[in-house]
Design an enzyme around this catalytic site. Structure first.
Site, mmCIF file in Angstrom:
data_model
loop_
_atom_site.group_PDB
_atom_site.id
_atom_site.type_symbol
_atom_site.label_atom_id
_atom_site.label_comp_id
_atom_site.label_asym_id
_atom_site.label_seq_id
_atom_site.Cartn_x
_atom_site.Cartn_y
_atom_site.Cartn_z
ATOM 1 N N GLU A 55 45.947 8.972 40.761
ATOM 2 C CA GLU A 55 45.454 9.809 39.666
ATOM 3 C C GLU A 55 45.038 9.039 38.406
ATOM 4 O O GLU A 55 45.661 9.136 37.335
ATOM 5 C CB GLU A 55 46.504 10.867 39.307
ATOM 6 C CG GLU A 55 46.868 11.736 40.470
ATOM 7 C CD GLU A 55 47.747 12.897 40.078
ATOM 8 O OE1 GLU A 55 48.050 13.069 38.893
ATOM 9 O OE2 GLU A 55 48.139 13.646 40.984
ATOM 10 N N GLU A 94 49.704 15.053 47.584
ATOM 11 C CA GLU A 94 50.657 15.795 46.755
ATOM 12 C C GLU A 94 50.296 17.277 46.755
ATOM 13 O O GLU A 94 49.143 17.633 46.561
ATOM 14 C CB GLU A 94 50.653 15.318 45.297
ATOM 15 C CG GLU A 94 51.254 13.958 45.084
ATOM 16 C CD GLU A 94 51.278 13.570 43.617
ATOM 17 O OE1 GLU A 94 51.227 14.472 42.758
ATOM 18 O OE2 GLU A 94 51.320 12.362 43.329
HETATM 19 C C1 GCO Z 1 50.856 14.340 39.364
HETATM 20 C C2 GCO Z 1 51.752 13.244 39.614
HETATM 21 C C3 GCO Z 1 53.192 13.593 39.889
HETATM 22 C C4 GCO Z 1 53.712 14.854 39.202
HETATM 23 C C5 GCO Z 1 53.471 16.074 40.062
HETATM 24 C C6 GCO Z 1 53.986 17.337 39.369
HETATM 25 O O1 GCO Z 1 50.107 14.709 40.284
HETATM 26 O O2 GCO Z 1 50.822 14.783 38.216
HETATM 27 O O3 GCO Z 1 51.274 12.468 40.702
HETATM 28 O O4 GCO Z 1 53.835 12.459 39.376
HETATM 29 O O5 GCO Z 1 55.101 14.747 39.003
HETATM 30 O O6 GCO Z 1 52.121 16.246 40.282
HETATM 31 O O7 GCO Z 1 53.327 17.463 38.131
#
Ligand code: GCO
Length: 472
Positions: free
Chosen positions: A177, A375
């Site tokens: 990200e 994710e």
């Molecule tokens: C994101 C990050 C994670 C976060 C999860 C919840 O996508 O922001 O990779 O570290 O903790 O997404 O917000």
């Protein structure tokens, strides 16, 4: 609400089978779970410094201990094995491996070698992310992602980690990200290092993408047969609240800066012209781009990590140049609207259909590039019942609905190769501290005791069956 109990498989109207060899797993990130921030020679990262600043993190929380995964990883790997997880996505702390961002710490490398060996000893595939936002503070002191040299330091770090672990790790993700690292870290300032400079945010975004490309070159040069290299991007589909051209324009603007700005250069399409026009008045981007950069950034990846949580609802403003209520660089003439329908404890909208649409759009836009949902998950208020169980039907329902959404995308032709739930453990949720629990495994942060939530048992059954209940 689904309770996650095995009975739901019998109550379901059928099951949706996933492709053979679909990669199931769970994700975490170093600063969010490790703790041990001064152990094993680890140097400070920007998150160690940022969490020390007053008012930045809810309840003044830090990742000093987090889930103590630095010490407890053997126990956590056993939990993964008990759940039948085929894969575990984790990130390496750059400042643990190179305390000053440049000088190798053998202690740091040895920690990750032990973690990887523990995983492989339990037949769990390590999916290694090289950067999940915890830049060594020493590099931030030299400009951080505003400095082009940081991209070179990242490439050297990537090569070092691969040299140490490339004989036992086959799945490599360069950066998680870049949107968050750049736009939240240097733009809105709600993430480390906490700068509020839109031009710097665009410069940082370019240098993060450049770092990805430079690292890809190093990794490919020393890769072993069968190894795969990827990048993980967070996507939020823009949903217009009307059908007029001005609504479409509001959605285009948000989709452009949030999604396509990062995706298109990686695909070899360059920065999208419409986004370049949207951000031209900000500065910081054109001046950062040097000859050859876009070719470097477009180094082919084997799969794209897709991080998805929720869509974003948008609406046009009467004045196309009016500042947006969303502090993304260059965003004007539109506002983000409140989420609708069922919300998670984070206030995020639960709209699984947007995940299907996203995956199908990505399949088309990337020309069929393999995708892994790296994710997806949700925060809900979890409590330990008198029977010492954590019944989290909301999370079971969220996971079931979003897995069905992934299945629908696959049915629609998207080459989705895997799903890695966020997250294995309740952990440090950045500016929200420990107030938002995303884990399928509950963590008592007073005692560090782990307890399986019903969602963990449900996910275990999904993995064992390689299927999700069609619906009840
Ligand atoms: C994101 C990050 C994670 C976060 C999860 C919840 O996508 O922001 O990779 O570290 O903790 O997404 O917000």
């Amino acid at each position: 609400m689904l309770d996650g109990k095995p009975e739901i498989w019998g109550q379901a109207t059928g099951v949706l089978n996933f492709p053979q060899r679909f990669l199931w797993g769970a994700s975490t990130a170093s600063y969010q779970v490790e703790g041990g921030v001064t152990e094993g020679g680890r140097g400070p990262s920007i998150w160690d410094v940022f969490t020390g600043l007053p008012g930045k993190i809810q309840d003044g929380a830090t990742g000093e201990v987090a889930c103590d995964h630095f010490h407890r990883y053997p126990e956590d790997v056993t939990i993964m094995a008990d759940l039948g997880l085929p894969a575990y996505r984790f990130s390496v702390s750059w400042s643990r491996v190179m305390p000053d961002g440049k000088t190798v710490s053998q202690q740091g490398l040895d920690h990750y070698r032990r973690l990887v060996d523990e995983l492989r000893g339990r037949d769990i595939e390590p999916v290694l992310t090289l950067y999940h936002w915890d830049l060594p503070q020493a590099l931030e002191d030299e400009g951080g992602w505003r400095s082009r040299e940081t991209a070179d330091h990242f490439a050297a770090y990537a090569a070092t980690v691969h040299q140490a672990l490339g004989d036992r790790v086959n799945q490599w993700t360069t950066i998680n990200e870049p949107f968050c690292a750049a736009f939240l870290g240097y733009g809105s300032g709600i993430h480390a290092p906490g700068h509020t400079d839109p031009a710097a945010a665009l410069t940082a975004a370019h240098h993060l993408l450049l770092a990805h490309g430079k690292a890809m070159r190093e990794l490919r040069a020393q890769s072993a047969p069968g190894q795969e290299f990827s990048l993980a991007l967070n996507f939020s589909p823009a949903l217009a609240d009307g059908h007029g051209p001005e609504h479409a324009e509001a959605a285009r603007k948000f989709d452009g800066i949030h999604n396509r700005f990062f995706l298109d250069p990686v695909l070899g399409k360059g920065y999208p012209d419409d986004v370049l026009a949207d951000v031209a008045h900000v500065g910081g981007l054109e001046s950062a781009i040097q000859d050859g950069d876009l070719a470097t950034i477009s180094a082919p990846i084997d799969w794209l990590g897709v991080n998805y949580y929720a869509p974003t609802r948008v609406a046009p403003l009467d004045d196309p140049h009016a500042p947006s209520n969303c502090p993304l660089p260059g965003l004007r003439g539109m506002d983000v609207l409140p989420p609708r329908g069922r919300l998670t404890a984070f206030g995020w909208e639960q709209t699984p259909g947007s995940l299907t649409e996203l995956l199908r759009w990505l399949n088309w836009h990337t020309g069929g590039l393999p995708l892994i949902v790296a994710e997806n998950g949700a925060a809900f208020e979890d409590s330990v019942d008198p029977d010492d169980r954590i019944h989290d039907p909301d999370r079971v329902t969220y996971l079931a609905e979003h897995l069905r959404a992934v299945h629908a995308a696959i049915d629609g032709g998207a080459d989705v190769r895997g799903y890695l739930v966020w997250s294995l453990l309740d952990n440090f949720e950045w500016s929200m501290g420990y107030s938002k629990r995303f884990g399928i495994v509950h963590v008592d942060f007073e005692t560090q005791r782990r307890r399986l939530k019903d969602s963990a048992l449900f996910y275990r059954d999904v993995i064992a069956r390689n299927a999700v209940p069609a619906g009840v």
